[in-house]
Write a protein that holds these residues in place. Structure first.
Motif, PDB file in Angstrom:
ATOM      1  N   TYR A 242       0.836  -1.211   0.000  1.00  0.00           N
ATOM      2  CA  TYR A 242       0.000   0.000   0.000  1.00  0.00           C
ATOM      3  C   TYR A 242       0.867   1.256   0.000  1.00  0.00           C
ATOM      4  O   TYR A 242       0.553   2.250  -0.655  1.00  0.00           O
TER       5      TYR A 242
ATOM      6  N   PHE B 148       1.593   6.147   1.525  1.00  0.00           N
ATOM      7  CA  PHE B 148       1.288   6.288   2.946  1.00  0.00           C
ATOM      8  C   PHE B 148       1.856   5.142   3.777  1.00  0.00           C
ATOM      9  O   PHE B 148       1.700   3.974   3.426  1.00  0.00           O
TER      10      PHE B 148
ATOM     11  N   ASP C  31       1.041   4.402   9.671  1.00  0.00           N
ATOM     12  CA  ASP C  31       0.437   5.431  10.537  1.00  0.00           C
ATOM     13  C   ASP C  31       0.129   6.711   9.752  1.00  0.00           C
ATOM     14  O   ASP C  31       0.001   7.782  10.333  1.00  0.00           O
ATOM     15  N   TYR C  32       0.021   6.568   8.452  1.00  0.00           N
ATOM     16  CA  TYR C  32      -0.413   7.661   7.583  1.00  0.00           C
ATOM     17  C   TYR C  32       0.482   8.887   7.635  1.00  0.00           C
ATOM     18  O   TYR C  32       0.056  10.010   7.475  1.00  0.00           O
ATOM     19  N   ASP C  33       1.767   8.611   7.847  1.00  0.00           N
ATOM     20  CA  ASP C  33       2.779   9.583   7.466  1.00  0.00           C
ATOM     21  C   ASP C  33       2.947   9.351   5.963  1.00  0.00           C
ATOM     22  O   ASP C  33       2.495   8.324   5.440  1.00  0.00           O
ATOM     23  N   SER C  34       3.567  10.288   5.265  1.00  0.00           N
ATOM     24  CA  SER C  34       3.675  10.094   3.816  1.00  0.00           C
ATOM     25  C   SER C  34       5.124   9.942   3.382  1.00  0.00           C
ATOM     26  O   SER C  34       6.047  10.300   4.102  1.00  0.00           O
ATOM     27  N   VAL C  35       5.271   9.413   2.186  1.00  0.00           N
ATOM     28  CA  VAL C  35       6.576   9.305   1.552  1.00  0.00           C
ATOM     29  C   VAL C  35       7.162  10.706   1.402  1.00  0.00           C
ATOM     30  O   VAL C  35       6.438  11.683   1.281  1.00  0.00           O
ATOM     31  N   GLY C  36       8.500  10.810   1.449  1.00  0.00           N
ATOM     32  CA  GLY C  36       9.145  12.109   1.280  1.00  0.00           C
ATOM     33  C   GLY C  36      10.508  11.956   0.646  1.00  0.00           C
ATOM     34  O   GLY C  36      10.954  10.853   0.346  1.00  0.00           O
TER      35      GLY C  36
ATOM     36  N   THR D 168      10.012   9.879  -2.975  1.00  0.00           N
ATOM     37  CA  THR D 168       8.743  10.304  -3.566  1.00  0.00           C
ATOM     38  C   THR D 168       8.679   9.933  -5.049  1.00  0.00           C
ATOM     39  O   THR D 168       7.676   9.378  -5.524  1.00  0.00           O
TER      40      THR D 168
END
Lengths: 147, 301
Positions: free
Chosen positions: B256, B262, B265-270, B274
């Motif tokens: 996912y 995501f 814990d629904y932090d995002s890629v960075g 990315t």
């Protein structure tokens, strides 16, 4: 004995004051804001993935949280808050503050668009999440360090 | 007189050693028959390989964005402890790009790190991973690249101080670090895990960032995917993506993340991940599932 009590009370007071100061720091405030957005994102993703049933109240509350954060998030990066409190903020934020603010504004705009119509079912939440979620990585790509 | 003799002897030994080094580590092309009988490239699969490899992340013009990602004009800088590399133009332009290359020449670059003039290429082009790719995938990728727009841009030369600007030294580097062995042995790997292994260790070249490097810039093989300092220098770390680092992530969490960006814990890629994640999102779901299965099967660090 009394001296010890006073000393203990003083330590507690100092620690307490320290905690208050930490919570007031912009680094802590913006970290909390991102945690709130993450939690809201998680609630929407649960619905989008079909793990949780569609609930209009949850959708509305989650989008409202994100909308509120977007309005003041970029204000949490004053001069002097570049480091400390385990911040993952990139120095590039202060080099490109206008672009950083624009990205925050775009996030708010996409959230408010979703909020205005309010996604009405699982597929709608998934579509809104797709649009809103792009803002997370668009900003974190340049302006967040570590992950 | 004796001094002169000794000097001459040492000098001769040195020259002999150098000659041996150059002979042993000379650029080696692939055999011709590797590229025979592959037939017409499957361009659709070529695009899949292109996404898995993330070619555009380095070879598109700097700041090209999503719209310009298919124009492989080159020029993007890649910082390293050895100097700054600039990705070349690999668009189908006949002079500025690789429009005039044969499949064999393209395959030599991909599998052996050998350029069109027979020169060693720098491992900033991750051929030490691509060496695990199949000739069939390389044929399809080459076919797909030819369908992309041509650009006449000439990328800047690499900015490397002496001695790193001496390409002959790369023969030694290859001797130490270039092979097509599996990075890890996985007992009882099923077809899904094997597919994941191919994608991660070959075209995906995940280990080029996620595995720490030694002083010579080679991957520390015993710390496969264990994370480490940012290979481009500066602040930030590349995370450990072995089961030890992805503790608490299920296989579907990993898949996912690669699809949506995501974390659980629904932090995002960075950061530079990315662009990688956007490419992973273009793969069929079965490929992301395979990568996830492989990452759960490798030794934990």
């Amino acid at each position: 004995m009394k001296l010890k009590t006073i000393a203990a009370a003083a330590i507690v007071a100092v620690l307490g004051a320290g905690a208050v100061v930490a919570a007031d720091e912009p680094q802590a405030a913006r970290q909390q804001m991102m945690k709130d957005v993450g939690r809201a994102m998680g609630a929407l993703a649960g619905i989008a993935k079909g793990e949780k049933p569609y609930d209009a109240d949850v959708v509305k509350a989650s989008l409202t949280t994100m909308s509120e954060v977007s309005k003041t998030f970029a204000d949490q990066f004053p001069a002097g808050s570049e480091t400390g409190f385990e911040t993952e903020a990139s120095p590039k934020i202060w080099e490109n503050m206008d672009d950083f603010r624009a990205k925050d504004a775009q996030f708010g705009k996409d959230v408010d668009t979703a909020l205005a119509t309010l996604p009405a079912d699982q597929a709608g939440v998934g579509a809104a999440l797709g649009t809103i979620g792009k803002n997370c990585s668009a900003c974190h790509e340049t302006y967040r360090l570590k992950k | 007189m004796k001094f002169l003799k000794v000097t001459a002897a040492v000098g001769a030994a040195g020259l002999l050693g150098l000659a041996c080094f150059l002979w042993v580590t000379a650029p080696a092309r692939t055999p011709d028959d590797l590229w025979q009988g592959l037939g017409e490239p499957n361009v659709e699969n070529g695009e899949r390989v292109f996404s898995a490899g993330g070619c555009s992340s380095c070879h598109a013009a700097p700041g090209a964005g999503d719209d310009g990602r298919l124009v492989l004009a080159g020029g993007a800088p890649l910082a390293s402890p050895f100097g700054t590399f600039h990705a070349p133009n690999i668009s189908p332009h006949p002079e500025a790009g690789i429009g005039g290359w044969s499949l064999h020449e393209f395959g030599d670059a991909m599998l052996r790190g050998v350029g069109r003039q027979g020169e060693h290429l720098y491992p900033s082009f991750p051929y030490a991973s691509y060496a695990r790719m199949t000739p069939s995938d390389i044929n399809d990728l080459f076919g797909y690249l030819k369908t992309l727009p041509a650009s006449d841009n000439v990328a800047p030369a690499h900015e490397l101080p002496f001695p790193f600007n001496q390409r002959a030294l790369l023969g030694g580097w290859k001797f130490l670090y270039l092979n097509d062995d599996p990075r890890v042995a996985i007992a009882n790997a099923d077809a899904k895990v094997e597919r994941g292994q191919y994608l991660v260790e070959g075209p995906g070249h995940c280990g080029e960032c996620h595995t720490p490097r030694d002083a010579l810039g080679g991957l520390k093989a015993d710390l496969w995917l264990a994370g480490g300092p940012n290979p481009e220098g500066g602040p930030g770390r590349v995370p450990n993506i072995t089961p030890g680092g992805l503790d608490g992530w299920s296989e579907s969490d990993i898949a996912y993340y690669l699809e949506s960006g995501f974390t659980p814990d629904y932090d995002s890629v960075g950061g530079s991940m990315t662009a990688v994640q956007k490419n992973m999102a273009r793969l069929p779901a079965e490929d992301r599932d395979a990568i996830a299965a492989y990452l759960k099967a490798i030794p934990a660090h």
